[in-house]
Design an enzyme around this catalytic site. Structure first.
Site, mmCIF file in Angstrom:
data_model
loop_
_atom_site.group_PDB
_atom_site.id
_atom_site.type_symbol
_atom_site.label_atom_id
_atom_site.label_comp_id
_atom_site.label_asym_id
_atom_site.label_seq_id
_atom_site.Cartn_x
_atom_site.Cartn_y
_atom_site.Cartn_z
ATOM 1 N N CYS A 95 36.395 33.952 44.714
ATOM 2 C CA CYS A 95 35.809 34.908 43.357
ATOM 3 C C CYS A 95 35.985 36.453 44.837
ATOM 4 O O CYS A 95 35.779 36.311 45.230
ATOM 5 C CB CYS A 95 33.855 34.448 44.094
ATOM 6 S SG CYS A 95 32.772 35.898 42.991
ATOM 7 N N GLY A 96 36.430 37.337 43.809
ATOM 8 C CA GLY A 96 36.363 38.172 44.046
ATOM 9 C C GLY A 96 35.211 39.132 44.716
ATOM 10 O O GLY A 96 35.615 39.737 45.346
ATOM 11 N N CYS A 245 36.147 41.666 37.600
ATOM 12 C CA CYS A 245 35.702 40.856 38.106
ATOM 13 C C CYS A 245 37.200 40.250 38.635
ATOM 14 O O CYS A 245 38.661 41.211 38.036
ATOM 15 C CB CYS A 245 36.256 39.591 36.613
ATOM 16 S SG CYS A 245 37.309 37.778 37.389
#
Length: 319
Positions: A95-96, A245
């Site tokens: 998850c960035g 995102c």
């Protein structure tokens, strides 16, 4: 119910947001996941203690948009911490925005100072460059375009064309879809992207080794001419990403590199649905695309989650 009788415990968390997208870091109070590799501990969390994911993130303590980041001791000596990411319906490889949030949380706790650090994730090691307590660059796992111009037939829409790419999660990236990327259009955008995801699965269109494509990303030109693109990303739990995102921007840049439209070192400014921006770049290492993402995160709360055995919703509402 996967350990639910133990829900009399208290769990300590720190909340943050990265470009508008929330992250909840779990610090202590959860079940003992034992020893072994991060993958083994993640497997125990999924198979024996999944109630914690639901109880921590779902209503009434959380919401569909919150991403959890379970902080653990790393099993690699060069890492400052290990993390397992999860959301309202399951677990994420990477998850960035969450990694940027973890970095800001570790800084808030005094566990890291500005400089280079390494974070262990289930899909590989991620390098963190902490510029300040809020500003972070992360170097993601290698990203790549798996298939160009894949087509899927979506009822009441027609044929939708997109690239399939890996950026730490699997994405279907669509440029031509006919919808303005505006907050006022969130319902229509959600309906379209969920329909695309549903039809990808029904049609047997997957990532490598049959992996489910569980993130759908739409693009338009940016609202701000200082940026290169605007996106809308639907996440696996049917909540849209408030940030641009990080893994989606990584996947997008991998597609651009494969198409000859982005050179190593060049900036790619990705605008999200809220207008917030991640700045991305790539470098090549033995032919692999290594993406980096720069963004900002802010701690919003330090909390103790309380689980009362008399509470009928102590284990959360949802799946």
């Amino acid at each position: 119910m996967n350990g639910e009788p133990a829900l009399s415990r208290k769990i300590e968390v720190i909340d943050s947001h990265t470009a508008g997208e929330p992250t909840r870091c779990i610090l202590s109070g959860g079940p003992d996941l034992g020893k072994g590799s991060l993958q083994e501990r993640m497997a125990r969390l999924k198979s024996h203690h999944d109630w914690t994911r639901r109880a921590i993130l779902c209503e009434p303590r959380g919401s569909d948009v919150v991403v959890g980041a379970w902080l653990l001791e790393p099993d690699s000596s060069d890492c400052v911490a290990a993390v397992v990411f999860f959301n309202n319906v399951g677990y994420l490889g990477m998850c960035g925005h969450g990694t940027i949030g973890v970095a800001a949380t570790l800084a808030h706790m005094g566990r890291v100072q500005p400089g280079i650090h390494v974070l262990q994730t289930p899909v590989g090691k991620v390098r963190i460059d902490l510029h300040s307590s809020n500003d972070v660059s992360i170097e993601n796992v290698p990203a790549y375009r798996y298939a160009a111009a894949a087509k899927v037939n979506v009822p009441e829409v027609g044929t939708v064309t997109g690239d399939i790419a890996w950026g730490g999660n699997w994405f279907f990236l669509v440029e031509h879809h006919g919808l303005p990327l505006e907050l006022a259009n969130v319902d229509a955008l959600t309906e379209l992207t969920w329909s695309i995801r549903t039809q990808l699965k029904a049609s047997g269109i997957t990532g490598a080794n049959g992996a489910e494509i569980d993130h759908i990303e739409l693009f338009t030109p940016p609202h701000d001419p200082a940026n290169h693109s605007r996106n809308f990303v639907l996440c696996p739990g049917k909540a849209y990403d408030r940030s641009p995102c990080g893994t989606g921007t990584s996947a997008k840049m991998a597609c651009l590199v494969a198409a000859g439209k982005l050179a190593p070192g060049d900036a790619w400014r990705q605008e999200g649905i809220l207008g917030t921006v991640f700045e991305g770049r790539v470098r090549l290492e033995k032919g692999a695309v290594i993406p980096s993402i720069t963004g900002s995160a802010f701690v919003t709360a330090e909390s103790t989650l309380v689980f009362d055995l008399k509470d009928p919703f102590r284990a959360g509402i949802g799946s």
